[in-house]
Motif scaffolding. Sequence first.
Motif, short mmCIF file in Angstrom:
data_model
loop_
_atom_site.label_atom_id
_atom_site.label_comp_id
_atom_site.label_asym_id
_atom_site.label_seq_id
_atom_site.Cartn_x
_atom_site.Cartn_y
_atom_site.Cartn_z
N PRO A 80 11.46 -7.17 -9.89
CA PRO A 80 11.73 -7.65 -11.25
C PRO A 80 11.09 -9.01 -11.50
O PRO A 80 11.08 -9.89 -10.64
CB PRO A 80 13.26 -7.74 -11.29
N GLY A 81 10.54 -9.16 -12.70
CA GLY A 81 9.96 -10.43 -13.10
C GLY A 81 8.52 -10.64 -12.69
O GLY A 81 7.93 -11.67 -13.00
N ARG A 82 7.92 -9.65 -12.01
CA ARG A 82 6.55 -9.82 -11.53
C ARG A 82 5.60 -8.86 -12.26
O ARG A 82 5.97 -7.74 -12.61
CB ARG A 82 6.46 -9.58 -10.03
N PHE A 83 4.38 -9.35 -12.46
CA PHE A 83 3.34 -8.56 -13.11
C PHE A 83 2.29 -8.18 -12.07
O PHE A 83 1.77 -9.03 -11.36
CB PHE A 83 2.69 -9.35 -14.25
N TYR A 84 2.00 -6.89 -11.99
CA TYR A 84 1.06 -6.36 -11.02
C TYR A 84 -0.14 -5.78 -11.76
O TYR A 84 0.03 -4.86 -12.58
CB TYR A 84 1.71 -5.27 -10.17
N LEU A 85 -1.32 -6.29 -11.46
CA LEU A 85 -2.53 -5.75 -12.06
C LEU A 85 -3.27 -4.94 -11.00
O LEU A 85 -3.56 -5.44 -9.90
CB LEU A 85 -3.44 -6.87 -12.56
N VAL A 86 -3.57 -3.68 -11.31
CA VAL A 86 -4.36 -2.82 -10.43
C VAL A 86 -5.75 -2.72 -11.03
O VAL A 86 -5.94 -2.16 -12.11
CB VAL A 86 -3.74 -1.42 -10.28
N ALA A 87 -6.73 -3.30 -10.33
CA ALA A 87 -8.09 -3.39 -10.85
C ALA A 87 -9.02 -2.51 -10.03
O ALA A 87 -9.02 -2.55 -8.81
CB ALA A 87 -8.58 -4.84 -10.80
N ALA A 88 -9.83 -1.71 -10.73
CA ALA A 88 -10.79 -0.84 -10.05
C ALA A 88 -11.84 -0.39 -11.05
O ALA A 88 -11.58 -0.32 -12.26
CB ALA A 88 -10.09 0.38 -9.45
N GLY A 106 -9.34 4.93 -9.20
CA GLY A 106 -7.95 5.21 -8.88
C GLY A 106 -6.89 4.30 -9.45
O GLY A 106 -5.70 4.53 -9.21
N SER A 107 -7.25 3.28 -10.22
CA SER A 107 -6.21 2.36 -10.72
C SER A 107 -5.22 3.09 -11.62
O SER A 107 -4.01 2.86 -11.56
CB SER A 107 -6.84 1.18 -11.47
N SER A 108 -5.71 4.00 -12.46
CA SER A 108 -4.84 4.72 -13.37
C SER A 108 -3.89 5.65 -12.62
O SER A 108 -2.73 5.83 -13.03
CB SER A 108 -5.70 5.53 -14.36
N LEU A 109 -4.35 6.21 -11.51
CA LEU A 109 -3.49 7.11 -10.73
C LEU A 109 -2.36 6.36 -10.05
O LEU A 109 -1.27 6.90 -9.85
CB LEU A 109 -4.31 7.89 -9.71
N LEU A 165 3.54 -3.17 -14.41
CA LEU A 165 2.32 -2.80 -13.69
C LEU A 165 1.30 -2.30 -14.69
O LEU A 165 1.59 -1.42 -15.50
CB LEU A 165 2.62 -1.74 -12.63
N ALA A 166 0.10 -2.87 -14.63
CA ALA A 166 -0.96 -2.46 -15.54
C ALA A 166 -2.21 -2.13 -14.76
O ALA A 166 -2.53 -2.78 -13.76
CB ALA A 166 -1.25 -3.56 -16.57
N ALA A 167 -2.94 -1.12 -15.22
CA ALA A 167 -4.24 -0.77 -14.64
C ALA A 167 -5.34 -1.31 -15.54
O ALA A 167 -5.21 -1.29 -16.77
CB ALA A 167 -4.36 0.75 -14.51
N VAL A 168 -6.42 -1.77 -14.93
CA VAL A 168 -7.59 -2.21 -15.68
C VAL A 168 -8.81 -1.52 -15.07
O VAL A 168 -8.91 -1.39 -13.85
CB VAL A 168 -7.74 -3.75 -15.68
N ASP A 169 -9.72 -1.06 -15.91
CA ASP A 169 -10.83 -0.25 -15.42
C ASP A 169 -12.08 -1.08 -15.10
O ASP A 169 -13.19 -0.76 -15.52
CB ASP A 169 -11.16 0.86 -16.42
N THR A 170 -11.88 -2.14 -14.34
CA THR A 170 -13.00 -2.94 -13.86
C THR A 170 -12.62 -3.62 -12.56
O THR A 170 -11.44 -3.93 -12.34
CB THR A 170 -13.42 -4.01 -14.90
#
Length: 275
Positions: free
Chosen positions: A61-69, A74-77, A213-218
Amino acid sequence: MTPGTGHETAPRTSRRLAALAQALDTVLPTAAPTGETTHTAPTVLSTGIRTLDDALGGLQPGRFYLVAAAPGAGSSLIATAAARTGALDQQQPVLYAASGLTRADIAARIVAAHLPVDYRRLRAGRLTPTEQDDAVALHHHLAQAPLYIDDGTDLTTGAIAESVPDLPGLALIVVDRLQATEDPRLPLSGPTQITDAAQALAHLARTHELPVLAAVDTDDPQLIAALSLDITITLTRNDDRLQARITERDLGTQAALTLHADLAHARITDPAPIP
């Protein structure tokens, strides 16, 4: 009034201060005399990938996770896996903010990963009779999951924030995805919009004490560095192997691990054990 000015002084709002003891309660069990119940740290959610959970300590809780790829890496998966696990396995309310995806895309990924069945044949309506029976049996279970999808074309961080009060007990927000290439039809696209959105989502996580949690496509290191986020998971794919590097803004690389890209079933999994 302030003496000698003729102007009223606005009432002072006290800052929210926490003693260290209160801060410790958020990360450590509270010691208690024998026979008394101890308080535990807040429940964290799972990404659905044990290796990744071990490295992150789960989604806190309270944390932001960025998945970059890069696109297709695979970030969206991973975003889908977190939403699926939180809502289906842990039965926690999850908001899935889909930018560029449709609710049909998301539903198909969830079914393909859960059964599992081939994602492409599922979307083409070419499942075998046995797979169709399995899908029908799964439908009732999936329909009960507290997963709420917003796939509106006007999706903004403001719209995401407005949905939070409408979902009592909301435990996780997933944003899939922030798009590096600007698209006039998608508000969450383009370098400037991504930067603003990432900061707004990090603020949303803190103020509502939710994991986001957010995915970014780069995987552009300059763009990722410019976002200046607390936690970034950067993925690099080579066939069915994913290399994941977890970094924290002030501490640098915290972990490097290998994952498995099971693209036929639209999912990321732990690597196969070495014989």
